[in-house]
Design a protein around this motif. Structure first.
Motif, PDB file in Angstrom:
ATOM      1  N   ARG A 132       0.643  -1.446   0.096  1.00  0.00           N
ATOM      2  CA  ARG A 132       0.156  -0.628  -0.386  1.00  0.00           C
ATOM      3  C   ARG A 132       1.049   1.034   0.025  1.00  0.00           C
ATOM      4  N   PHE A 133       0.504   2.398  -0.507  1.00  0.00           N
ATOM      5  CA  PHE A 133       1.261   3.822  -0.555  1.00  0.00           C
ATOM      6  C   PHE A 133       0.298   4.674  -1.010  1.00  0.00           C
ATOM      7  N   PRO A 134       0.651   5.784  -0.150  1.00  0.00           N
ATOM      8  CA  PRO A 134       0.435   6.952  -0.324  1.00  0.00           C
ATOM      9  C   PRO A 134       0.965   7.759  -1.668  1.00  0.00           C
ATOM     10  N   ILE A 135      -0.673   8.116  -2.214  1.00  0.00           N
ATOM     11  CA  ILE A 135      -1.334   9.176  -3.565  1.00  0.00           C
ATOM     12  C   ILE A 135      -1.298  10.250  -2.942  1.00  0.00           C
ATOM     13  N   ASN A 136      -0.053  11.541  -3.582  1.00  0.00           N
ATOM     14  CA  ASN A 136      -0.204  12.058  -2.969  1.00  0.00           C
ATOM     15  C   ASN A 136      -1.301  13.632  -4.243  1.00  0.00           C
ATOM     16  N   ASP A 137      -1.566  15.066  -3.865  1.00  0.00           N
ATOM     17  CA  ASP A 137      -2.788  15.111  -3.984  1.00  0.00           C
ATOM     18  C   ASP A 137      -2.116  15.228  -5.677  1.00  0.00           C
ATOM     19  N   GLN A 138      -0.662  15.559  -6.069  1.00  0.00           N
ATOM     20  CA  GLN A 138       0.269  16.334  -7.230  1.00  0.00           C
ATOM     21  C   GLN A 138      -0.489  15.011  -8.115  1.00  0.00           C
ATOM     22  N   GLU A 139      -0.585  13.959  -7.255  1.00  0.00           N
ATOM     23  CA  GLU A 139      -0.327  12.362  -7.906  1.00  0.00           C
ATOM     24  C   GLU A 139      -2.075  12.224  -9.116  1.00  0.00           C
ATOM     25  N   ILE A 140      -2.811  12.882  -8.469  1.00  0.00           N
ATOM     26  CA  ILE A 140      -4.686  12.261  -8.251  1.00  0.00           C
ATOM     27  C   ILE A 140      -4.706  11.741  -9.377  1.00  0.00           C
ATOM     28  N   LEU A 141      -3.703  11.742 -10.749  1.00  0.00           N
ATOM     29  CA  LEU A 141      -4.317  11.113 -11.954  1.00  0.00           C
ATOM     30  C   LEU A 141      -4.043   9.825 -12.085  1.00  0.00           C
ATOM     31  N   ILE A 142      -2.968   9.561 -11.130  1.00  0.00           N
ATOM     32  CA  ILE A 142      -2.851   8.429 -10.997  1.00  0.00           C
ATOM     33  C   ILE A 142      -3.969   7.574 -10.059  1.00  0.00           C
ATOM     34  N   ARG A 143      -3.723   8.196  -8.570  1.00  0.00           N
ATOM     35  CA  ARG A 143      -5.023   7.335  -8.515  1.00  0.00           C
ATOM     36  C   ARG A 143      -6.248   6.857  -9.314  1.00  0.00           C
ATOM     37  N   HIS A 144      -6.329   7.878 -10.597  1.00  0.00           N
ATOM     38  CA  HIS A 144      -7.696   7.752 -11.239  1.00  0.00           C
ATOM     39  C   HIS A 144      -7.176   6.650 -11.486  1.00  0.00           C
ATOM     40  N   LEU A 145      -6.195   6.134 -12.243  1.00  0.00           N
ATOM     41  CA  LEU A 145      -6.311   5.661 -13.789  1.00  0.00           C
ATOM     42  C   LEU A 145      -5.964   4.106 -12.948  1.00  0.00           C
ATOM     43  N   HIS A 146      -5.792   3.892 -11.679  1.00  0.00           N
ATOM     44  CA  HIS A 146      -5.422   2.496 -11.157  1.00  0.00           C
ATOM     45  C   HIS A 146      -7.185   2.159 -10.953  1.00  0.00           C
ATOM     46  N   LYS A 147      -7.376   3.726 -10.361  1.00  0.00           N
ATOM     47  CA  LYS A 147      -9.116   2.854 -10.001  1.00  0.00           C
ATOM     48  C   LYS A 147      -9.918   2.921 -11.347  1.00  0.00           C
ATOM     49  N   THR A 148      -9.585   3.466 -12.352  1.00  0.00           N
ATOM     50  CA  THR A 148     -10.389   3.336 -13.717  1.00  0.00           C
ATOM     51  C   THR A 148     -10.065   2.063 -14.697  1.00  0.00           C
ATOM     52  N   ALA A 149      -8.828   1.556 -14.184  1.00  0.00           N
ATOM     53  CA  ALA A 149      -8.307   0.389 -15.016  1.00  0.00           C
ATOM     54  C   ALA A 149      -8.765  -0.896 -13.871  1.00  0.00           C
ATOM     55  N   GLY A 150      -8.992  -0.642 -12.841  1.00  0.00           N
ATOM     56  CA  GLY A 150      -9.144  -1.646 -12.066  1.00  0.00           C
ATOM     57  C   GLY A 150     -11.241  -1.702 -12.344  1.00  0.00           C
ATOM     58  N   ASP A 151     -11.977  -0.799 -11.826  1.00  0.00           N
ATOM     59  CA  ASP A 151     -13.287  -0.470 -12.525  1.00  0.00           C
ATOM     60  C   ASP A 151     -13.419  -1.195 -13.804  1.00  0.00           C
ATOM     61  N   TYR A 152     -12.916  -0.624 -14.985  1.00  0.00           N
ATOM     62  CA  TYR A 152     -13.054  -1.810 -15.572  1.00  0.00           C
ATOM     63  C   TYR A 152     -13.287  -2.812 -16.319  1.00  0.00           C
ATOM     64  N   VAL A 153     -12.267  -3.800 -14.975  1.00  0.00           N
ATOM     65  CA  VAL A 153     -12.109  -5.135 -14.750  1.00  0.00           C
ATOM     66  C   VAL A 153     -13.119  -5.858 -13.910  1.00  0.00           C
ATOM     67  N   ALA A 154     -13.608  -5.103 -12.959  1.00  0.00           N
ATOM     68  CA  ALA A 154     -14.184  -5.157 -12.143  1.00  0.00           C
ATOM     69  C   ALA A 154     -15.799  -5.225 -13.097  1.00  0.00           C
ATOM     70  N   ALA A 155     -16.409  -4.483 -13.479  1.00  0.00           N
ATOM     71  CA  ALA A 155     -17.391  -4.157 -14.730  1.00  0.00           C
ATOM     72  C   ALA A 155     -17.399  -6.018 -15.495  1.00  0.00           C
ATOM     73  N   TYR A 156     -16.337  -6.011 -16.142  1.00  0.00           N
ATOM     74  CA  TYR A 156     -16.326  -6.968 -16.777  1.00  0.00           C
ATOM     75  C   TYR A 156     -16.022  -8.390 -16.477  1.00  0.00           C
ATOM     76  N   THR A 157     -15.581  -8.742 -15.291  1.00  0.00           N
ATOM     77  CA  THR A 157     -16.128  -9.886 -14.492  1.00  0.00           C
ATOM     78  C   THR A 157     -16.742  -9.977 -13.550  1.00  0.00           C
ATOM     79  N   GLY A 158     -17.473  -9.390 -13.618  1.00  0.00           N
ATOM     80  CA  GLY A 158     -19.142  -9.040 -12.531  1.00  0.00           C
ATOM     81  C   GLY A 158     -20.016  -9.497 -13.867  1.00  0.00           C
ATOM     82  N   LYS A 159     -20.185  -9.388 -15.142  1.00  0.00           N
ATOM     83  CA  LYS A 159     -20.291  -9.032 -15.855  1.00  0.00           C
ATOM     84  C   LYS A 159     -20.813 -11.066 -16.671  1.00  0.00           C
ATOM     85  N   ARG A 160     -19.108 -11.350 -16.347  1.00  0.00           N
ATOM     86  CA  ARG A 160     -19.418 -12.737 -16.526  1.00  0.00           C
ATOM     87  C   ARG A 160     -20.145 -13.990 -15.860  1.00  0.00           C
TER      88      ARG A 160
END
Ligand code: FES
Ligand SMILES: [Fe+2]
Length: 421
Positions: free
Chosen positions: A393-421
């Motif tokens: 687990r790693f701390p992500i600061n406010d100037q790194e918001i896009l990183i937090r968003h990218l990993h969340k987005t990729a995770g959401d796509y995977v979750a939506a896909y596995t949920g549908k299957r």
């Protein structure tokens, strides 16, 4: 450098409560199983930029694109009507890869009247129709009309050619790209045709390299050698603050300070940059290209005087940086394994009108390559340590918001896909 104001929520991150502020896991960048899911959920299901229309100057111009993460190869071609089309790069006879030169794994390009298979000589028109079958009479009720090349969904936005392997998703490209793309429409992409391209095989998960370009928190430290000594120490002391950060669906952007082109104080930069009026922010003088003097409304959203660049992450793997001095660049990250990817960096300038302009562009291009090398070295070091799993687990600061968003987005796509299957 001034301190730039934060939004009313107190931070860029807290404007988007769904992001949270917790520590972030990078298990998504070290797990082979997760990568297999990303391949299906993301790379076989979203719009992927494969190039630009300038790569297809005339009827029959084509190029191929290897999209390893989708286990596919595509041919992009300009047909007789001038339309850009895409096909799977596979022959209908026995599945040979249709277009390749020496090495079947390598991309190729050129101009053809028809596509001819190297194996048994079947041919296909630029519209994909099967036009010739060798010894057709030997086949059994073979109707050529049923054996054209398999089309791939293909749409063009502002000259950028995209493909999508998901035939079930009806979302048009422009809708998918959303607000940031709409805000860039009208930028003279088609005029900036002097291209410098780098490609590298990088030993890290694709998202880690997106991360490296999605935050500039690292810039004063990792790239300190790019500045002259005094300036470098000053920049490190100031740290980095973005002018503006914004998220829109799966995509994100940041706007950054650009006091280096030209620098306020010429002593801030190296002698070669002073002599050439160019450097890592590109040539300092804006080329005389219609459209560059009036930027589209989405660019420099904070309307800040010190604006230097806008950097967009178009999910999943297409980044674009629009620079104040009148040029742009793109990054692509093509995964080849959970811990490897092919990186492409492409710089687009106005065609130089003389040797001086040419050399200025060259300096910007080689400086960029130096930067990108510094970034990619760090990535391999990060990947191997993340894989040790001694920390998760790693701390992500406010100037790194896009990183937090990218990993969340990729995770959401995977979750939506596995949920549908
Ligand atoms: S595989 Fe292409 S002609 Fe036989
Ligand atoms: Fe960097």
């Amino acid at each position: 450098m001034a301190h730039f104001p934060k939004p009313a929520a107190g931070s860029w991150t807290q404007q988007y409560p769904e992001l949270g502020t917790d520590l972030v896991s990078f298990e998504d960048s070290i797990s082979p199983e997760h990568y297999e899911l990303e391949r299906k959920a993301i790379f076989e299901r979203t719009w992927l930029n494969v190039g630009r229309v300038e790569q297809l100057p005339k009827t029959g111009s084509y190029f191929t694109k290897e999209i390893h993460a989708a286990r596919r190869s595509v041919i992009i071609v300009r047909d007789a009507q001038g339309e850009v089309r895409a096909f799977h790069n596979i022959c209908r006879h026995r599945g040979n890869k249709l277009m390749w030169q020496e090495n079947p794994g390598e991309e190729t390009s050129g101009t053809v009247r028809q596509f001819a298979c190297k194996y048994h000589g079947w041919r296909y028109g630029l519209d994909g129709a099967c036009t010739f079958v060798q010894q057709e009479q030997e086949f059994f009720d073979l109707d050529k009309a049923n054996f054209g090349l398999l089309p791939v969904r293909c749409e063009v936005w502002e000259g950028f050619v995209f493909v999508n392997f998901d035939d079930a998703d009806p979302t048009p490209l422009r809708d998918y790209l959303g607000k940031f793309a709409a805000g860039l429409e009208g930028y003279p992409f088609g005029e900036l045709t002097q291209v410098h391209k780098y490609r590298a095989d990088v030993g890290s998960n694709w998202k880690l390299y997106v991360d490296a370009f999605a935050e500039f928190y690292h810039a004063p430290v990792l790239h300190s050698k790019q500045y002259v000594g005094d300036e470098s120490r000053k920049l490190m002391g100031y740290g980095y603050e973005g002018l503006h950060y914004e998220l829109a669906g799966p995509h994100s952007m940041q706007s950054a300070w650009g006091g280096m082109a030209p620098p306020k104080d010429l002593n801030m930069v190296k002698p070669i940059e002073r002599a050439l009026r160019s450097g890592n922010f590109g040539p300092w003088d804006r080329p005389d290209v219609p459209g560059l003097d009036q930027l589209p409304p989405g660019v420099n959203p904070s309307r800040h005087r010190a604006w230097g660049l806008d950097s967009y992450v178009f999910f999943p793997n297409f980044m674009m940086v629009v620079w104040a001095p009148g040029w742009y660049l793109t990054y692509h990250y093509w995964p080849t394994a959970y811990n490897r990817h092919t990186f492409e960096g492409t710089l687009y300038f106005a065609p130089p009108r003389n040797a001086t302009e040419r050399v200025r562009q060259e300096l910007a291009a080689v400086t960029f390559r130096e930067f990108a090398l510094q970034d990619s070295n760090t990535l391999e070091a990060t990947q191997t340590m993340l894989e040790s799993r001694v920390l998760d687990r790693f701390p992500i600061n406010d100037q790194e918001i896009l990183i937090r968003h990218l990993h969340k987005t990729a995770g959401d796509y995977v979750a939506a896909y596995t949920g549908k299957r």
